[in-house]
Design a protein around this motif. Sequence first.
Motif, short mmCIF file in Angstrom:
data_model
loop_
_atom_site.label_atom_id
_atom_site.label_comp_id
_atom_site.label_asym_id
_atom_site.label_seq_id
_atom_site.Cartn_x
_atom_site.Cartn_y
_atom_site.Cartn_z
N SER A 92 -1.24 61.06 42.91
CA SER A 92 -1.32 60.41 44.19
C SER A 92 -0.04 59.47 44.55
CB SER A 92 -2.38 60.08 44.60
OG SER A 92 -2.69 58.73 43.74
N ALA A 93 0.34 59.46 45.81
CA ALA A 93 1.31 58.61 46.35
C ALA A 93 1.10 58.01 47.73
CB ALA A 93 2.84 59.08 46.24
N GLU A 94 1.54 56.96 48.32
CA GLU A 94 1.44 56.58 49.43
C GLU A 94 2.82 56.11 50.09
OE1 GLU A 94 0.02 52.37 49.84
OE2 GLU A 94 -1.45 53.49 50.73
N ASN A 95 2.82 56.68 51.35
CA ASN A 95 4.09 56.25 52.13
C ASN A 95 3.50 55.39 53.38
OD1 ASN A 95 5.66 57.74 50.51
ND2 ASN A 95 6.25 59.22 52.08
N ILE A 96 4.19 54.24 53.65
CA ILE A 96 3.68 53.61 54.74
C ILE A 96 5.07 53.32 55.67
CG2 ILE A 96 1.57 52.40 53.63
CD1 ILE A 96 3.45 49.98 53.12
N ALA A 97 4.65 52.97 56.90
CA ALA A 97 5.78 52.49 57.90
C ALA A 97 5.27 51.88 59.04
CB ALA A 97 6.60 54.05 58.35
N TYR A 98 6.21 51.53 59.96
CA TYR A 98 5.59 50.68 61.08
C TYR A 98 6.86 51.40 62.18
CZ TYR A 98 8.18 46.43 61.03
OH TYR A 98 9.35 45.62 60.83
N GLY A 99 6.64 51.33 63.50
CA GLY A 99 7.47 51.17 64.51
C GLY A 99 7.55 52.34 65.56
N TYR A 100 7.35 53.54 65.01
CA TYR A 100 7.27 54.70 65.80
C TYR A 100 5.77 55.23 66.06
CZ TYR A 100 12.14 55.75 64.43
OH TYR A 100 13.40 55.75 64.18
N GLU A 101 5.85 55.49 67.49
CA GLU A 101 4.49 56.00 68.17
C GLU A 101 4.29 57.36 67.73
OE1 GLU A 101 2.28 54.39 70.60
OE2 GLU A 101 3.44 52.57 70.33
N SER A 102 5.15 58.22 67.46
CA SER A 102 4.93 59.64 66.98
C SER A 102 4.76 59.41 65.46
CB SER A 102 5.60 60.67 67.78
OG SER A 102 6.96 60.57 67.05
N PHE A 103 4.37 60.68 65.03
CA PHE A 103 4.15 60.85 63.65
C PHE A 103 5.63 61.65 63.22
CE2 PHE A 103 3.79 63.77 59.93
CZ PHE A 103 3.52 62.56 58.89
N SER A 104 6.08 62.56 63.94
CA SER A 104 7.13 63.09 63.66
C SER A 104 8.27 62.31 63.70
CB SER A 104 7.55 64.23 64.88
OG SER A 104 7.84 63.65 66.10
N LYS A 105 8.51 61.23 64.20
CA LYS A 105 9.61 60.40 64.20
C LYS A 105 9.18 59.83 62.72
CE LYS A 105 11.23 59.56 68.88
NZ LYS A 105 11.40 58.85 69.82
N THR A 106 8.04 59.02 62.51
CA THR A 106 7.70 58.46 61.33
C THR A 106 8.22 59.31 60.02
OG1 THR A 106 6.23 57.34 62.47
CG2 THR A 106 5.88 57.42 59.99
N LEU A 107 7.76 60.73 60.28
CA LEU A 107 7.95 61.83 59.09
C LEU A 107 9.54 61.56 58.81
CD1 LEU A 107 7.05 63.86 56.81
CD2 LEU A 107 7.03 65.29 58.79
N VAL A 130 -3.49 61.11 56.75
CA VAL A 130 -2.50 60.49 57.40
C VAL A 130 -3.21 59.56 58.41
CG1 VAL A 130 -0.52 60.42 58.91
CG2 VAL A 130 -0.57 62.36 57.01
N ALA A 131 -3.03 58.53 58.67
CA ALA A 131 -3.63 57.58 59.88
C ALA A 131 -2.41 56.72 60.51
CB ALA A 131 -4.80 57.15 59.20
N SER A 132 -2.83 56.37 61.65
CA SER A 132 -2.08 55.08 62.20
C SER A 132 -2.92 54.08 62.85
CB SER A 132 -0.99 55.93 63.33
OG SER A 132 -1.61 56.27 64.26
N ALA A 133 -2.56 52.76 63.12
CA ALA A 133 -3.20 51.83 63.92
C ALA A 133 -2.21 50.86 64.47
CB ALA A 133 -4.21 51.12 62.82
N LYS A 134 -2.78 50.38 65.61
CA LYS A 134 -1.76 49.76 66.51
C LYS A 134 -2.23 48.30 66.31
CE LYS A 134 0.35 51.21 70.10
NZ LYS A 134 0.82 51.69 71.34
N SER A 135 -1.20 47.39 65.84
CA SER A 135 -1.58 45.96 66.10
C SER A 135 -1.87 45.35 67.57
CB SER A 135 -0.22 45.23 65.46
OG SER A 135 -0.31 43.72 65.77
N ALA A 136 -2.97 44.61 67.35
CA ALA A 136 -3.39 44.03 68.75
C ALA A 136 -2.35 42.91 69.07
CB ALA A 136 -4.67 43.44 68.63
N THR A 137 -1.71 42.20 68.02
CA THR A 137 -0.71 41.14 68.35
C THR A 137 0.55 41.54 69.01
OG1 THR A 137 -1.91 40.15 66.55
CG2 THR A 137 0.14 39.18 67.33
N THR A 138 1.07 42.49 68.36
CA THR A 138 2.52 42.95 68.55
C THR A 138 2.68 44.19 69.09
OG1 THR A 138 2.84 43.95 66.24
CG2 THR A 138 3.57 41.55 66.52
N GLY A 139 1.55 45.03 68.99
CA GLY A 139 1.65 46.37 69.70
C GLY A 139 2.42 47.64 68.76
#
Length: 183
Positions: A92-107, A130-139
């Motif tokens: 198994s492996a994990e990728n993480i990222a932040y910044g983009y709203e859409s999954f296609s841009k994250t991919l 695959v999942a995403s979550a939004k920071s309440a502090t920074t958005g």
Amino acid sequence: MAYRAHVNVKSVLLIPLWILVAFCNSAAAQPAPAELISNFRVQHGEGRVTLDPTLTRIAHDQAAAMAAKDVLDHGVLGPFSSRVAPSKARRSAENIAYGYESFSKTLGQWVNSSGHRENLLMHGATKIGVASAKSATTGRTYWAMVIAGEYQASRSPLPKPTKSSHGEDNCLLEFAGLCLSTN
């Protein structure tokens, strides 16, 4: 004097239909993450992956924890190996990222990073979450993807005691004419 409203029934019925069509068209415009990843994998000689509820939960927990703490960190919930253990996958492996709203841009971000790309193209992978979550502090939108393969076979129960050729009823294992029993 009574007032009677005249309502065009066809118009009233068409409005919800129009909303449903608009919603379906916007959803259809954005393919599911498993489909996007599968398409990328097939283009590079690997097999398709399917969405898995256990891996999706693991990815969701990771994305939510990163968003809650507003930090991009594989270890925010502890070691990956212990978090992915419930999947029973050997690889198994994990990728993480932040910044983009859409999954296609994250991919796209992951495809252009050699380590993330290697995870996406893991040989023998069959399942993904695959999942995403939004920071309440920074958005910021935080993303987590878990990909896995080579699943452990389910364990079969121990064989029931059998009657050996020696007439012993509690033979657990017979080898070369010898009976290993509980007696």
